[in-house]
Design a protein around this motif. Structure first.
Motif, PDB file in Angstrom:
ATOM      1  N   ILE A   1       1.970 -34.164   4.789  1.00  0.00           N
ATOM      2  CA  ILE A   1       1.844 -35.629   4.173  1.00  0.00           C
ATOM      3  C   ILE A   1       0.815 -36.080   5.356  1.00  0.00           C
ATOM      4  N   SER A   2       0.565 -35.901   6.508  1.00  0.00           N
ATOM      5  CA  SER A   2      -0.389 -36.262   7.194  1.00  0.00           C
ATOM      6  C   SER A   2      -1.853 -35.751   6.722  1.00  0.00           C
ATOM      7  N   GLU A   3      -2.008 -34.653   6.532  1.00  0.00           N
ATOM      8  CA  GLU A   3      -3.071 -33.993   5.904  1.00  0.00           C
ATOM      9  C   GLU A   3      -3.466 -34.708   4.709  1.00  0.00           C
ATOM     10  N   SER A   4      -2.725 -35.182   3.901  1.00  0.00           N
ATOM     11  CA  SER A   4      -2.877 -35.691   2.507  1.00  0.00           C
ATOM     12  C   SER A   4      -3.210 -37.063   2.640  1.00  0.00           C
ATOM     13  N   THR A   5      -2.542 -37.780   3.569  1.00  0.00           N
ATOM     14  CA  THR A   5      -2.825 -39.308   3.514  1.00  0.00           C
ATOM     15  C   THR A   5      -3.867 -39.721   4.640  1.00  0.00           C
ATOM     16  N   GLY A   6      -3.890 -38.860   5.540  1.00  0.00           N
ATOM     17  CA  GLY A   6      -5.029 -39.329   6.716  1.00  0.00           C
ATOM     18  C   GLY A   6      -4.247 -40.250   7.763  1.00  0.00           C
ATOM     19  N   LEU A   7      -2.851 -40.108   7.701  1.00  0.00           N
ATOM     20  CA  LEU A   7      -1.979 -40.883   8.595  1.00  0.00           C
ATOM     21  C   LEU A   7      -1.777 -39.807   9.929  1.00  0.00           C
ATOM     22  N   SER A   8      -1.480 -40.412  11.040  1.00  0.00           N
ATOM     23  CA  SER A   8      -0.912 -39.615  11.906  1.00  0.00           C
ATOM     24  C   SER A   8       0.176 -38.995  11.940  1.00  0.00           C
ATOM     25  N   LEU A   9       0.789 -37.787  12.491  1.00  0.00           N
ATOM     26  CA  LEU A   9       2.309 -37.590  12.530  1.00  0.00           C
ATOM     27  C   LEU A   9       3.239 -38.691  12.989  1.00  0.00           C
ATOM     28  N   LYS A  10       2.600 -39.384  14.251  1.00  0.00           N
ATOM     29  CA  LYS A  10       3.209 -40.222  14.596  1.00  0.00           C
ATOM     30  C   LYS A  10       3.561 -41.521  13.746  1.00  0.00           C
ATOM     31  N   GLU A  11       2.690 -41.750  13.161  1.00  0.00           N
ATOM     32  CA  GLU A  11       2.837 -42.988  11.861  1.00  0.00           C
ATOM     33  C   GLU A  11       3.969 -42.496  11.043  1.00  0.00           C
ATOM     34  N   ILE A  12       3.830 -41.229  10.560  1.00  0.00           N
ATOM     35  CA  ILE A  12       4.756 -40.596   9.583  1.00  0.00           C
ATOM     36  C   ILE A  12       6.182 -40.651  10.148  1.00  0.00           C
ATOM     37  N   GLU A  13       6.243 -40.153  11.508  1.00  0.00           N
ATOM     38  CA  GLU A  13       7.463 -40.139  12.045  1.00  0.00           C
ATOM     39  C   GLU A  13       8.241 -41.540  12.053  1.00  0.00           C
ATOM     40  N   LYS A  14       7.384 -42.623  12.302  1.00  0.00           N
ATOM     41  CA  LYS A  14       7.955 -44.028  12.324  1.00  0.00           C
ATOM     42  C   LYS A  14       8.788 -44.333  10.954  1.00  0.00           C
ATOM     43  N   LEU A  15       8.116 -43.859  10.119  1.00  0.00           N
ATOM     44  CA  LEU A  15       8.663 -44.041   8.645  1.00  0.00           C
ATOM     45  C   LEU A  15       9.944 -43.544   8.501  1.00  0.00           C
TER      46      LEU A  15
ATOM     47  N   SER B   1       3.049 -46.372   1.844  1.00  0.00           N
ATOM     48  CA  SER B   1       3.789 -46.166   0.541  1.00  0.00           C
ATOM     49  C   SER B   1       4.073 -44.827   0.069  1.00  0.00           C
ATOM     50  N   ILE B   2       2.894 -43.929  -0.094  1.00  0.00           N
ATOM     51  CA  ILE B   2       2.858 -42.717  -0.553  1.00  0.00           C
ATOM     52  C   ILE B   2       3.627 -41.876   0.257  1.00  0.00           C
ATOM     53  N   ALA B   3       3.247 -42.063   1.823  1.00  0.00           N
ATOM     54  CA  ALA B   3       4.049 -41.160   2.641  1.00  0.00           C
ATOM     55  C   ALA B   3       5.477 -41.472   2.370  1.00  0.00           C
ATOM     56  N   LYS B   4       5.841 -42.415   2.383  1.00  0.00           N
ATOM     57  CA  LYS B   4       7.321 -42.698   2.341  1.00  0.00           C
ATOM     58  C   LYS B   4       7.925 -41.964   1.018  1.00  0.00           C
ATOM     59  N   ASN B   5       7.146 -41.902   0.118  1.00  0.00           N
ATOM     60  CA  ASN B   5       7.618 -41.309  -1.121  1.00  0.00           C
ATOM     61  C   ASN B   5       7.606 -39.735  -1.066  1.00  0.00           C
ATOM     62  N   LEU B   6       6.541 -39.210  -0.345  1.00  0.00           N
ATOM     63  CA  LEU B   6       6.646 -37.950  -0.387  1.00  0.00           C
ATOM     64  C   LEU B   6       7.754 -37.530   0.958  1.00  0.00           C
ATOM     65  N   LEU B   7       8.132 -38.328   1.774  1.00  0.00           N
ATOM     66  CA  LEU B   7       8.870 -37.980   2.968  1.00  0.00           C
ATOM     67  C   LEU B   7      10.347 -37.839   2.044  1.00  0.00           C
ATOM     68  N   SER B   8      10.696 -38.783   1.088  1.00  0.00           N
ATOM     69  CA  SER B   8      11.748 -39.062   0.346  1.00  0.00           C
ATOM     70  C   SER B   8      11.843 -37.690  -0.669  1.00  0.00           C
ATOM     71  N   LEU B   9      10.644 -37.060  -1.038  1.00  0.00           N
ATOM     72  CA  LEU B   9      10.787 -35.667  -1.832  1.00  0.00           C
ATOM     73  C   LEU B   9      10.840 -34.488  -0.672  1.00  0.00           C
ATOM     74  N   GLY B  10      11.034 -34.749   0.584  1.00  0.00           N
ATOM     75  CA  GLY B  10      11.186 -33.526   1.525  1.00  0.00           C
ATOM     76  C   GLY B  10       9.934 -32.818   1.520  1.00  0.00           C
ATOM     77  N   ILE B  11       8.698 -33.362   1.416  1.00  0.00           N
ATOM     78  CA  ILE B  11       7.390 -32.677   1.754  1.00  0.00           C
ATOM     79  C   ILE B  11       7.220 -32.687   3.309  1.00  0.00           C
ATOM     80  N   ASP B  12       7.052 -31.541   3.688  1.00  0.00           N
ATOM     81  CA  ASP B  12       6.446 -31.390   5.266  1.00  0.00           C
ATOM     82  C   ASP B  12       5.705 -32.485   5.646  1.00  0.00           C
ATOM     83  N   LYS B  13       6.221 -32.999   6.919  1.00  0.00           N
ATOM     84  CA  LYS B  13       5.351 -34.107   7.592  1.00  0.00           C
ATOM     85  C   LYS B  13       4.016 -33.693   7.913  1.00  0.00           C
ATOM     86  N   LYS B  14       3.570 -32.570   8.450  1.00  0.00           N
ATOM     87  CA  LYS B  14       2.020 -32.141   8.377  1.00  0.00           C
ATOM     88  C   LYS B  14       1.144 -32.210   7.212  1.00  0.00           C
TER      89      LYS B  14
END
Length: 105
Positions: free
Chosen positions: A91-105, A76-89
């Motif tokens: 977001i990955s560092e902030s949430t602990g999610l992998s880049l693959k997981e973030i790209e699926k969003l 949920s946090i990653a989705k919100n950050l993506l919607s704000l235009g934050i860099d995927k890398k």
């Protein structure tokens, strides 16, 4: 029905042993009482082990639920950050999610 019969069978067996005990020697009576105590102790140990296993299973289930909740929150946090235009890398560092997981969003 079968458990009722089994319980009745136990009761009948105990009653028979009690009646027969009047003819037993002291040694036989002590051996019988010792065997009865050992059987009761064994049943109590089995019940304790079952209770411990049930509690362990419940705790593992609770922990899995907590982990799933944390993962869902990260998504949920990653989705919100993506919607704000934050860099995927970032977001990955902030949430602990992998880049693959973030790209699926």
């Amino acid at each position: 029905m079968q458990s009722i019969l089994a319980n009745n069978n136990d009761i009948i067996q105990r009653a028979y042993n009690e009646l027969e005990a009047h003819n037993w020697t002291n040694e036989e009576l002590l051996a019988y009482e010792s065997a009865e105590k050992a059987a009761k102790d064994a049943r109590a140990r089995e019940e304790y082990i079952k209770d411990e296993a049930r509690e362990k299973g419940r705790e593992e289930g609770r922990e899995e639920g907590r982990e799933e909740g944390r993962y869902s929150e990260k998504l949920s946090i990653a989705k919100n950050l993506l919607s704000l235009g934050i860099d995927k890398k970032k977001i990955s560092e902030s949430t602990g999610l992998s880049l693959k997981e973030i790209e699926k969003l």
